[in-house]
Design an enzyme around this catalytic site. Structure first.
Site, PDB file in Angstrom:
ATOM      1  N   GLU A 115       0.865  -1.188   0.000  1.00  0.00           N
ATOM      2  CA  GLU A 115       0.000   0.000   0.000  1.00  0.00           C
ATOM      3  C   GLU A 115       0.895   1.228   0.000  1.00  0.00           C
ATOM      4  O   GLU A 115       1.891   1.284   0.734  1.00  0.00           O
ATOM      5  CB  GLU A 115      -0.899  -0.001   1.242  1.00  0.00           C
ATOM      6  N   GLU A 154      -1.659  11.484   3.986  1.00  0.00           N
ATOM      7  CA  GLU A 154      -2.716  11.307   4.974  1.00  0.00           C
ATOM      8  C   GLU A 154      -2.609  12.445   5.984  1.00  0.00           C
ATOM      9  O   GLU A 154      -1.506  12.919   6.291  1.00  0.00           O
ATOM     10  CB  GLU A 154      -2.585   9.978   5.711  1.00  0.00           C
TER      11      GLU A 154
END
Length: 1023
Positions: free
Chosen positions: A255, A260
């Site tokens: 991933e 974020e």
């Protein structure tokens, strides 16, 4: 963005970008140099790198020292004697003349070059300011973009993910494709979260992906966005693999988190990689110098090349990564670097509400809340990407690691010193995740009492920190544990200083009231960590207490001659897919006889990884051999499958030999190859056992090249006979794909969409069967699909591999709701038609853990659970026990007379249960009400106890399912009944006991007669 369920406080542990200040002058630096260090002229210089976008720093390095280099967008401060910075813009060690990436002449032009000793202390330093002439030119070409200048979201470029369910992180939103949650406005994509009830969730938002519309391997990804803020808001720009299962599921899939942000900390963004297994995440953060990311648009950029990632905010480099790995739990070695980041990934944009990492909205959170995206651009390099090379290995000192005591790295694992070296609830406050309890030492073992289990597995946690773990070493963790009843806990070994990366993956342990020893062996794949910790996680599922003792962690000796263990999938062949190890050939050898010329190689292309043996000179079939040794094979039947082709039509062979090579244990030749890749299936019958067998592909006798892939060799066990009620343990599968056997070895989990298990059964009587599944699930949306297909690989009447749904003879599906946790077991019932004969059963069970399956002929399921309760078949299924030295030895006899069981008790023991008449292996389902009925009489009126429960093999020997029932048996045949509710976990081994010993201290010898013994499920509302 996906975070493992067992992670907490990760955000507190991610590396922060370095603080940058003005560099000192050379004169000041000279004054700060230690008087004990002999001055050596240190004058590094920068020249163009050999590959695009790089510079090279050259410097003379005295013996015993090495270089390090840090990149920045502003001047850097350094001081002799300080430790070298450790953020992800630092390359340490840096080798003189090595290409240094992430630099440019406009922004990231400052390079601080350090001269460093073995203690990572700065001996000297020099800052360089790069110019265009110092950097090899590079350019990127745009290949995909969306500037959101239309009237609506372009569905030719974007997909919508829809629905709730927490997404593995306990998120609160339901994603929709409504314009309310996602739209184009004023040239920007708007993703908007609302507080509203929708689809069972209290919040809505949106998630967009480019899957199968925009998928790329490598490139530059540039997204200009304005981010939300507020407690519980979690925007993300990230990437997931298009072919998700290529390296198995998450985290092994990989991933890539480009950006974020946690809404309560709106001036910090994170860039992270996830990989494994064991799961690991590595990354860094960037702090905005002024304001926060909700005030204006900022540009987030990721450069992804073979073997390297670079993260930027507004052009400022804040992280580089080039060290990762990935491994499938069912394989023996990690995949070849740079897997898993060597195949197509797609983009995702979403705004989550709440979750394990950001926490949850509170009264300060404003709704609606927006994430706005100005544009998304994807570029490819104009020219060749860099070579990935081999995985860089960071050398770490192990001399200062905490030493073991008598080989055990756990201190006070027997709790003789109370709770020294152990921590209970190692977070602030102790009830941070809703769990509450106490840890005390009693009778030389620790007892964890739980008042509130909390809402996460780690809500009640018992750990030992400061455990040293060395990369490349193999370890064995063992401990004893029990509870007061059936419950689960999870254990792992993690690195709290490294984002709680798992060194031993989370293992589920099923506990009972019987003390049991649990053992787990694993290899330390990560870099050496002096501060790992052992975690016992006991929250969420149950408030039953847990006792733990004799915790040990020992390093296993390395034996280069040890036999290879069969893989968890049942495959005896290691790296049969030729995608593991440094050159993708690990575990394989090419053996050649004298004067023979041949070589073996593996293609690097993702979907072309197959071994090619190119034969230049050969004389006979056996003089070119592709081999694996040290296979622990026993006498029996094996099925070998592989794909193969040759450059021209020819034959090949297969052989299994003993270790010394002087005897063939199995042999097949005349395997005809063609120029087209085909799948071959052979049945090999091993005529003897050898723990160090040698498997060989025989490829000689021709100059044509042979290509081989997907090699599997599995031992085929005889089928399970279905004759009456039959239980099959989930882990006793004949074949499987994608699943993992639980840490306790007695269940199967991690079952995703597309994963399957197969079982061989020989049905003695065709008809309708009632199927019971004992399952657990921690999320909604689970199901179990069972299908049957006549034939089996055991006798060669069916091939290997998945049975497509449309080819099944019969199939049935039931839905499985959340049971309360991944270790909270419940029984679900279905039916299926099965024909007589040998057949293969296949199970799909996404989002479900599977413990066992039972098959009961429908005719039997409608009858009493007790078998032969009318004694028409003599004493079959019944047994008696006449006591021992501890309960007192009873005397007498048991026999069936005129279709009735007659127990002649001449003398009783001291206890009520000596003697006893009993029947075991009764199937009793949790939650059901049962009625026990029987006819009985006694030659002398007397009391008798009835017990229903489950036998154990050690103290306390028996778990009662209901209170003891005492009946007074008269001299005339009469009927007796009692009801009970099965509040315990479903049992396949229920036991009905008639106790005929001394009741309340009174011993009454007599002849007791039984007939018509039944246990039936009843409606509790009907008297």
């Amino acid at each position: 963005m996906r975070k493992a369920l067992f992670v907490f406080l990760t955000g507190l542990l991610v590396l922060s970008s370095a603080v940058t200040v003005t560099a000192e002058s050379r004169e000041s630096k000279k004054e700060n140099r230690s008087e004990n260090v002999k001055h050596v002229p240190f004058n590094p210089v920068a020249t163009k790198g050999k590959i695009h976008g790089t510079t090279r720093i050259k410097a003379n390095v005295p013996d015993g020292l090495h270089l390090a280099a840090k990149i920045s967008h502003q001047p850097i401060k350094a001081e002799v004697g300080q430790a070298v910075p450790e953020d992800r813009t630092v390359t340490n060690p840096y080798k003189s003349g090595m290409n240094l990436s992430g630099v440019d002449a406009g922004v990231n032009k400052y390079v601080m070059v350090y001269l460093v000793n073995e203690n990572q202390e700065i001996i000297d330093f020099q800052q360089l300011v790069l110019t265009k002439n110092d950097i090899r030119e590079e350019s990127w070409n745009i290949v995909w973009e969306d500037d959101f200048n239309g009237d609506e979201i372009n569905r030719d470029k974007w997909n919508f993910v829809q629905g709730g369910g927490g997404y593995g992180n306990n998120e609160l939103q339901n994603y929709t494709d409504r314009e309310k949650n996602a739209r184009v406005s004023n040239g920007s994509l708007v993703i908007e979260a609302h507080k509203e009830s929708y689809g069972g969730n209290e919040y809505t938002s949106a998630k967009l992906t480019t899957q199968n519309k925009g998928d790329w391997t490598y490139g530059r990804y540039e997204i200009r966005a304005k981010l939300p803020k507020g407690q519980g808001m979690w925007p993300a720009i990230w990437m997931m693999p298009t072919d998700y299962d290529l390296y198995s599921g998450w985290p092994a899939s990989g991933e890539i988190d480009i950006m974020e942000l946690l809404g309560h900390d709106p001036d910090t963004v994170y860039g992270t990689l996830h990989y494994g297994t064991p799961w690991k995440n590595t990354g860094a953060s960037y702090d905005l110098p002024k304001g926060d990311f909700s005030e204006e648009f900022h540009t987030f950029t990721l450069d992804w090349e073979p073997g390297e990632f670079r993260w930027y905010v507004d052009g400022i480099l804040f992280a580089k990564q080039n060290d990762w790995y990935t491994k499938n739990e069912n394989e023996a070695a990690p995949y070849t670097y740079p897997a898993p980041f060597d195949r197509d990934f797609y983009l995702q944009l979403n705004l989550a509400v709440g979750g394990n990492w950001p926490g949850y909205p509170d009264e300060t959170t404003v709704f609606p809340n927006q994430m706005m995206v100005d544009y998304v651009k994807v570029y490819e390099l104009d020219g060749e990407y860099r070579e990935a090379g081999t995985r860089p290995v960071k050398e770490e000192a192990v001399s200062n690691l905490r030493p073991p005591i008598d080989g055990n790295y756990v201190y006070n694992g027997t709790f003789d010193s109370g709770l020294d070296y152990w921590d209970f609830q190692p977070f602030e406050p102790e009830n941070l995740f809703g769990g509450e309890g106490t840890a005390t030492v009693q009778n030389g073992e620790v007892k964890i009492e739980i008042q509130k289990p909390g809402d996460q597995p780690w809500a009640v946690q018992f750990v030992q920190p400061s455990i040293p773990m060395e990369q490349g070493e193999r370890y064995k963790l063992s401990f004893e544990a029990r509870s007061s009843g059936d419950r689960d806990m999870s254990i792992n070994i993690s690195g709290p200083d490294r984002g709680y990366s798992r060194y031993l993956s989370d293992k589920n342990v099923s506990l009972s009231s019987v003390d049991k020893t649990y053992t787990f062996e694993f290899e330390m794949e990560n870099n050496t960590d002096p501060n790992a910790r052992i975690e016992f996680n006991m929250g969420q599922g149950s408030d039953l207490p847990i006792w733990i003792d004799n915790v040990t962690l020992v390093k296993l000796p390395k034996d280069p001659n040890a036999s290879k263990k069969v893989l968890p999938s049942g495959n005896y062949i290691y790296n049969g897919t030729f995608d593991q190890g440094e050159n993708r050939m690990i575990f394989w050898n090419l053996d050649l006889e004298d004067k023979v010329k041949a070589n073996a190689s593996v293609n690097e292309e993702v979907y072309m990884r197959e071994v090619k043996v190119d034969i230049k000179k050969s004389f006979k079939l056996e003089d070119v051999r592709l081999t694996q040794d040290k296979l622990d094979m026993e006498k029996g039947v094996y099925v070998l499958t592989f794909d193969a082709k040759s450059s021209e039509d020819r034959d090949m062979g297969v052989r299994v030999r003993n270790e010394s090579g002087n005897a063939n244990l199995a042999y097949e030749d005349n395997i005809a190859l063609t120029t087209e890749m085909k799948t071959y299936q052979l049945t090999l019958r091993m005529n003897d056992s050898d723990p160090k067998s040698v498997f060989e592909f025989l490829l000689g006798g021709s100059r044509s090249a042979v290509t081989i892939d997907n090699v599997k060799m599995k031992r085929v066990s005889p089928p399970v006979v279905l004759d009456g009620m039959t239980k099959i343990e989930a882990e006793d599968f004949q074949d499987m794909y994608g699943v993992q056997v639980g840490g306790d070895g007695s269940s199967v989990g991690w079952i995703d969409e597309g994963d399957w298990l197969q079982y061989a059964v020989d049905v003695k009587e065709g008809g309708t069967y009632v199927v019971h599944y004992n399952v657990a699930s921690g999320r909604d949306g689970g199901s179990v699909t069972l299908l049957s297909k006549m034939g089996n690989i055991y006798n060669g009447t069916l091939g290997t591999g998945v049975i497509p749904l449309e080819e099944a003879d019969e199939r049935t599906t039931i839905n499985v709701p959340q049971t309360g946790g991944w270790g909270t077991w419940k029984t679900f019932t279905d039916t299926i038609e099965l024909s007589e004969g040998l057949q293969t059963l296949q199970i799909y069970a996404p989002n479900v853990n599977l413990d066992w399956i039972t098959f009961v002929p429908e005719s039997e399921a409608k009858d009493s659970i007790v078998k032969n309760g009318d004694f028409s078949n003599g004493d079959i299924h019944w047994a008696t026990w006449w006591g021992d030295q501890w309960s007192g030895v009873a005397e007498g006899d048991a026999k069936v007379v005129d279709g009735k069981m007659q127990i002649d008790v001449l003398k009783t023991g001291y206890q009520p249960y000596s003697p006893q008449l009993f029947q075991e292996n009764l199937f009793l389902e949790q939650g059901k009400t049962y009625e026990i009925s029987f006819d009985a009489k006694s030659t002398t009126a007397r009391p008798m106890n009835l017990q229903i429960g489950e036998p154990l093999t050690s103290d306390p020997w028996f778990i009662p399912f209901a209170d003891t029932s005492t009946f007074f048996i008269g001299e005339e045949m009469d009927s007796y009944t009692v009801r009970f509710v099965m509040n315990h976990q479903t049992s396949m081994n229920g036991k009905l006991v008639f106790e005929l010993g001394a009741i309340n201290g009174e011993s009454v010898p007599a002849t007791i007669t039984f007939d018509n013994v039944k246990i039936t499920a009843v409606d509790p509302t009907v008297k």
